[in-house]
Structures are given as structure tokens and as C-alpha cells.
Design an enzyme around this catalytic site. Sequence first.
Site, PDB file in Angstrom:
ATOM      1  N   ASN A  11      28.570 -46.957  19.521  1.00  0.00           N
ATOM      2  CA  ASN A  11      29.979 -47.170  19.867  1.00  0.00           C
ATOM      3  C   ASN A  11      30.740 -45.883  19.551  1.00  0.00           C
ATOM      4  OD1 ASN A  11      32.596 -48.007  20.200  1.00  0.00           O
ATOM      5  ND2 ASN A  11      32.612 -49.412  18.437  1.00  0.00           N
ATOM      6  N   TRP A  12      31.021 -45.111  20.585  1.00  0.00           N
ATOM      7  CA  TRP A  12      31.688 -43.815  20.367  1.00  0.00           C
ATOM      8  C   TRP A  12      33.182 -43.964  20.115  1.00  0.00           C
ATOM      9  CZ3 TRP A  12      29.361 -40.035  24.624  1.00  0.00           C
ATOM     10  CH2 TRP A  12      28.011 -39.827  24.350  1.00  0.00           C
ATOM     11  N   LYS A  13      33.702 -45.153  20.330  1.00  0.00           N
ATOM     12  CA  LYS A  13      35.142 -45.394  20.140  1.00  0.00           C
ATOM     13  C   LYS A  13      35.961 -44.380  20.946  1.00  0.00           C
ATOM     14  CE  LYS A  13      33.955 -47.391  15.726  1.00  0.00           C
ATOM     15  NZ  LYS A  13      34.333 -47.802  14.401  1.00  0.00           N
ATOM     16  N   HIS A  88      35.797 -56.287  19.225  1.00  0.00           N
ATOM     17  CA  HIS A  88      35.635 -55.397  18.078  1.00  0.00           C
ATOM     18  C   HIS A  88      36.825 -55.554  17.129  1.00  0.00           C
ATOM     19  CE1 HIS A  88      35.261 -51.753  15.697  1.00  0.00           C
ATOM     20  NE2 HIS A  88      34.000 -51.710  16.082  1.00  0.00           N
ATOM     21  N   GLU A  90      38.537 -53.472  15.612  1.00  0.00           N
ATOM     22  CA  GLU A  90      39.645 -52.536  15.874  1.00  0.00           C
ATOM     23  C   GLU A  90      40.552 -53.059  16.989  1.00  0.00           C
ATOM     24  OE1 GLU A  90      37.254 -49.023  16.328  1.00  0.00           O
ATOM     25  OE2 GLU A  90      36.881 -48.975  14.168  1.00  0.00           O
ATOM     26  N   GLU A 157      29.792 -57.627  12.120  1.00  0.00           N
ATOM     27  CA  GLU A 157      30.380 -56.403  11.569  1.00  0.00           C
ATOM     28  C   GLU A 157      31.468 -56.792  10.572  1.00  0.00           C
ATOM     29  OE1 GLU A 157      29.871 -52.713  14.254  1.00  0.00           O
ATOM     30  OE2 GLU A 157      31.740 -53.695  14.775  1.00  0.00           O
ATOM     31  N   GLY A 163      33.376 -48.045   9.198  1.00  0.00           N
ATOM     32  CA  GLY A 163      33.934 -46.711   8.995  1.00  0.00           C
ATOM     33  C   GLY A 163      34.287 -46.380   7.560  1.00  0.00           C
ATOM     34  N   SER A 194      29.028 -49.006   8.885  1.00  0.00           N
ATOM     35  CA  SER A 194      28.526 -47.897   8.068  1.00  0.00           C
ATOM     36  C   SER A 194      26.998 -47.766   8.077  1.00  0.00           C
ATOM     37  CB  SER A 194      29.052 -47.995   6.633  1.00  0.00           C
ATOM     38  OG  SER A 194      30.460 -47.834   6.629  1.00  0.00           O
TER      39      SER A 194
HETATM   40  P1  PGA Z   1      30.793 -47.460  11.770  1.00  0.00           P
HETATM   41  O1  PGA Z   1      31.415 -48.332  12.933  1.00  0.00           O
HETATM   42  O2  PGA Z   1      29.331 -47.346  12.032  1.00  0.00           O
HETATM   43  O3  PGA Z   1      31.516 -46.157  11.840  1.00  0.00           O
HETATM   44  O4  PGA Z   1      31.072 -48.193  10.485  1.00  0.00           O
HETATM   45  C1  PGA Z   1      30.740 -49.440  13.449  1.00  0.00           C
HETATM   46  C2  PGA Z   1      31.551 -50.069  14.524  1.00  0.00           C
HETATM   47  O5  PGA Z   1      32.784 -50.015  14.458  1.00  0.00           O
HETATM   48  O6  PGA Z   1      31.012 -50.619  15.490  1.00  0.00           O
END
Ligand code: PGA
Length: 230
Positions: A11-13, A88, A90, A157, A163, A194
Site C-alpha cells: 500500500n503505497w498510500k 483503510h 486512514e 490492521e 505507521g 508496521s
Molecule cells: P504500515 O502501514 O506498514 O506503514 O504500518 C500499513 C497500512 O497502512 O496498510
Amino acid sequence: MLQNKKLIVANWKLNPLTAEEAEALASKIDLSTEKEVVLCPPNLFLTKVQYPNLGGQNCSEYIKGPYTGEISAAQLASLGAKYCIVGHSERRKMGETDTSINTKIIALLNYGIKPILCVGFGTSVADDELSVMKIVGEQLEQDLQGVDPGQVIVAYEPVWAIGTGRSATPDHAEQIALYISTKHHITKVLYGGSVNGKNAHNFLKQNHIAGLLVGGASLLADDFNTIIAS
Ligand code: PGA
């Protein structure tokens, strides 16, 4: 549980900044792997990135019409996306509701795209497994209303692990994955939060963890290649 090919999703966001950087990053990711690897660049770079399996990071609830700025499941399918992340944390933080997540999942399935549904928003590091199961269970029930669970991949998650550099323990992730697969009939449960080249193996060796959803580490080609090789 029968072990299929493990699935690793990047997931490059909202990264990188340019199409050229996106192309360059994708070109460094190993192709020779026994695992199923999916890159999810920002939707607008989907045509720039060369990789066998591509996914979107989100899609619209709508298919077409007067919805400025939206990208639909039909459009993602026409760009070659085989998968799409939905729900997600976010996005839930930005106000995405379970009702809208449910609509998106149905739209994706109608266009032959495999949804990767994220659950775990609203959990906290101090929660015991029972509390986490309650939160995650409610999300799954609402998000999967009217949906065949066998068609959906779920990524557990825990929001506090995303993150932060502080992943869940593999044992905790396994217990929640076991719950999701047995109680909610999901065949593929991923862990995310993470994950890096050092800890990936400890998650992948769990019986009910079918793969990983990787954020930050997926932007570092070396680290991501280590995860793929784990
Ligand atoms: P992360 O993000 O690996 O940077 O914790 C995972 C995600 O948001 O899918």
C-alpha cells in the site's frame, strides 16, 4: 488450515510524488517469487506501474455520473486493477462509514475486482483479544452485508500499529485472524501494521495469517523484497 500461496500487498498510500518515481520503484520489486504480490500505487499511477498484479487503494461508491473527483470500480477494472483496498483506517478517520464501505465492496465485486477489506479501526493497544474481536466483528458484519465472504480478503490492521513502528505480536494477530476466518468465513486474512523485513517472517509462519498488507516498508524496495522473500 490449507496453506495457499501467501499474499503480500504493498500500500503505497499518497506516495511517491511523480509517475517516474512510481515506475522506478515498481521496477525494483522482485518478480520471481512464489508469493502473490500486489502493488497498490496511487490510483492515477496504475497505468504507469508495470507489475503483474495491481490494486487500487480506494474506489467510489458510485459507478458513473456527477461525482467530481471520484474513481469507480469500473474505471479501476479498465486500468487493470485486480484488487482494491477498502475501508483503510486512514479513510475511516476521514469519515468513511461502514455503509459506504459495504457499497464499495459490492461495486468492486460487480466489476471483478477482489476487495481487500481493512478492519481494526477503533481498537487500542490496551484492548484484550475479546474487545478487539467485538470491534472487528461489528465492522465485518456491517461491511459485508449481502456479500459472499468467500469473495473478500480481510486485512486485520490494528490502527495503533499503522505507521508507528510498533507492530502487534504475531500471537495476537494469529488469534484475531483465527477469529475472522472461522467466525466470519473469510478464507484469506492478512495482517498489517508496521510490517518490515525483520518481522514479516514471524507473521507469515502463523497458520491463519494468509499474507501481509505493507505500508511504509513497501516504499523501500530492499525492505519490501526481503518481505517478499520471507
Ligand atoms: P504500515 O502501514 O506498514 O506503514 O504500518 C500499513 C497500512 O497502512 O496498510
